[in-house]
Design a protein around this motif. Structure first.
Motif, short mmCIF file in Angstrom:
data_model
loop_
_atom_site.label_atom_id
_atom_site.label_comp_id
_atom_site.label_asym_id
_atom_site.label_seq_id
_atom_site.Cartn_x
_atom_site.Cartn_y
_atom_site.Cartn_z
N TYR A 134 6.34 14.23 6.65
CA TYR A 134 5.31 14.25 5.61
C TYR A 134 5.09 15.66 5.06
CZ TYR A 134 1.01 13.01 3.15
OH TYR A 134 0.06 12.80 2.17
N ILE A 164 3.38 5.18 7.53
CA ILE A 164 3.31 6.60 7.83
C ILE A 164 3.70 6.90 9.27
CG2 ILE A 164 1.76 8.59 8.07
CD1 ILE A 164 2.31 8.13 5.21
N SER A 175 1.02 2.85 1.97
CA SER A 175 1.17 3.80 3.07
C SER A 175 0.54 3.33 4.37
CB SER A 175 0.57 5.16 2.68
OG SER A 175 -0.83 5.06 2.46
N CYS A 192 0.66 6.33 -2.11
CA CYS A 192 -0.07 5.99 -0.90
C CYS A 192 -0.91 4.73 -1.05
CB CYS A 192 -0.94 7.16 -0.46
SG CYS A 192 -1.97 7.89 -1.78
N CYS A 229 2.99 11.98 -2.80
CA CYS A 229 2.12 10.99 -2.17
C CYS A 229 1.04 10.48 -3.11
CB CYS A 229 1.48 11.57 -0.91
SG CYS A 229 0.39 10.42 -0.03
#
Length: 430
Positions: A58, A157, A217, A279, A332
């Motif tokens: 990330y 995630i 996400s 996301c 994101c």
């Protein structure tokens, strides 16, 4: 050596352009922040904080490694491959200390970067590191219900859905069905965890988390995407049925006025909040709709992809900011993620208006950049609720590595195909 030479020959230098120039300036900014150790290179997530070196995909070094690999493919410059390899060397030296199996937070993301470094360099130590990570992921899987999990988190995630997508990637890389079978067992458990609602199914990120976030996400869209990917490779209808049930739930709660599609941020207290990014918005959730179209050739799902795009086209962005689209440039939550989505749609559907919107978003992205001494970065608010907490990052999802990777792709949009690194969680492969 032959593999390395083949990789070099496949890297055709890109024609110089503004997007390539910006990507290379982003690379220069990241390179200026490097931390060199005997074991290799790393890059702080926030260069102003040398202690912010991270090992996750990330925000950490794995994402920078992948950016430099893509820069090597796009430009043919050996310096980028060298930096990527030295970053991968650092990952090898720190691999034993990484906990969790997740894709964007955990071993899966590190392993993905190592395998892609092997593919570019031909050096087997990186593939050995990839294999070692796979072994640890397998050993960490725990029996749960009729399947397996790696803890209570289900999402893309750090949870089972993201780990499962990495295992599918690993199956394709190794041709070893062990990894697909392991992913399928994770899918079995996720199907069990689906909660019936509105004639479909929804999933929580974690049973103890107070909010349920339905988008890509952390929720239903991401889990249903993984289950669809499982169906694509296993042919097991129970995975497709559960994925379709997830999509049915999403459409039952979606805002669909004006031929658009938006799904709220969270329940119970975010039903009137709509994000636009990867996301929690249509950029991510449309990935499910597109993959459903791919696996069963049902054109209605392609309509929902278009409606997701329409929601963005009608929103007033990129010139305007909204409660769900704030001062953020990243993949994101922000501009780069939207720009990449419309580039993906152009590549998938051939509609040039999508490419033009991607370029319009990118003009805003470049206008927001900070440029100094030939280096480019983006000072932004990662979090909507902390608009004054502003800093520039190096990583994939909130920083220059992800933005730079998108710019490299946009630079090559209308030219001969450039070798591209395909992340495990995208259906867009062109």
């Amino acid at each position: 050596m032959l593999l390395l030479l083949a990789g070099i020959m496949s890297c055709k230098p890109a024609v110089n352009g503004r997007y390539l120039d910006a990507a290379e300036k982003a690379a220069a900014w990241i390179q200026a922040a490097e931390v060199r150790r005997p074991e290799g290179l790393s890059w702080p997530a926030v260069p102003k904080d040398p202690e912010s070196v991270a090992l996750n995909l990330y925000s950490g070094t794995p994402g920078v490694v992948l950016f430099f690999l893509q820069a090597y493919y796009s430009t043919g410059k050996e310096a980028y491959l060298r930096d990527a390899r030295e970053g991968a060397d650092f990952l090898l030296s720190r691999m034993a200390g990484v906990n969790g199996a997740g894709l964007y937070e955990g071993l899966s993301g590190m392993a993905f970067a190592l395998e892609e470094t092997y593919r570019a360099s031909g050096n087997e130590k990186y593939q050995q590191g990839f294999s070692a990570c796979l072994g640890r992921i397998k050993d960490a899987a725990a029996e749960s219900g009729a399947g397996i999990d790696w803890g209570s988190t289900t999402d893309i995630i750090s949870g089972a859905a993201g780990t499962g997508l990495f295992l599918i990637y690993s199956y394709h890389e190794t041709k070893d069905r062990t990894w697909l079978d392991l992913a399928a067992r994770a899918g079995v458990r996720l199907v069990e965890l689906g909660r019936p609602e509105n004639g479909g199914l929804k999933w929580a990120m974690d049973p103890d988390f107070p909010r349920l976030m339905p988008n890509f996400s952390h929720g239903t869209a991401g889990i249903a995407y993984f289950l669809t990917a499982l169906y694509k490779d296993t042919g097991k209808k129970e995975f497709l049925d559960a994925a379709l049930a997830g999509a049915k739930y999403l459409l039952s709660v979606a805002k669909t006025e004006s031929d658009s599609c938006l799904v709220f941020h969270n329940e119970p207290d975010g039903r009137d909040l709509y994000y636009f990014g990867w996301c929690h918005g249509p950029v991510g959730t449309a990935r499910l709709f597109y993959l459903l179209y791919e696996v069963n050739s049902d054109a209605s799902w392609l309509d929902w992809v278009r409606k997701s795009a329409n929601a963005l086209l009608q929103s007033g962005i990129p010139e305007e900011e909204t409660p769900g689209f704030w001062n953020n440039a990243g993949i994101c939550c922000g501009l780069a993620g939207v720009g990449e989505f419309f580039l993906d749609l152009y590549k998938a559907m051939g509609d040039r208006s999508y490419l033009e919107f991607s370029k319009r978003v990118t003009a805003r992205l470049l206008a927001k950049a900070s440029v100094e001494n030939g280096r480019m970065s983006w000072v932004q608010a990662e979090h909507r609720m902390r608009p004054d907490y502003l800093f520039a990052q190096t990583g994939t999802m909130q920083g220059a590595a992800g933005i730079g990777t998108f710019l490299l792709r946009l630079d090559a949009a209308d030219r001969a195909k450039t070798r591209r690194i395909i992340f495990p969680d995208t259906p867009f492969t062109r």
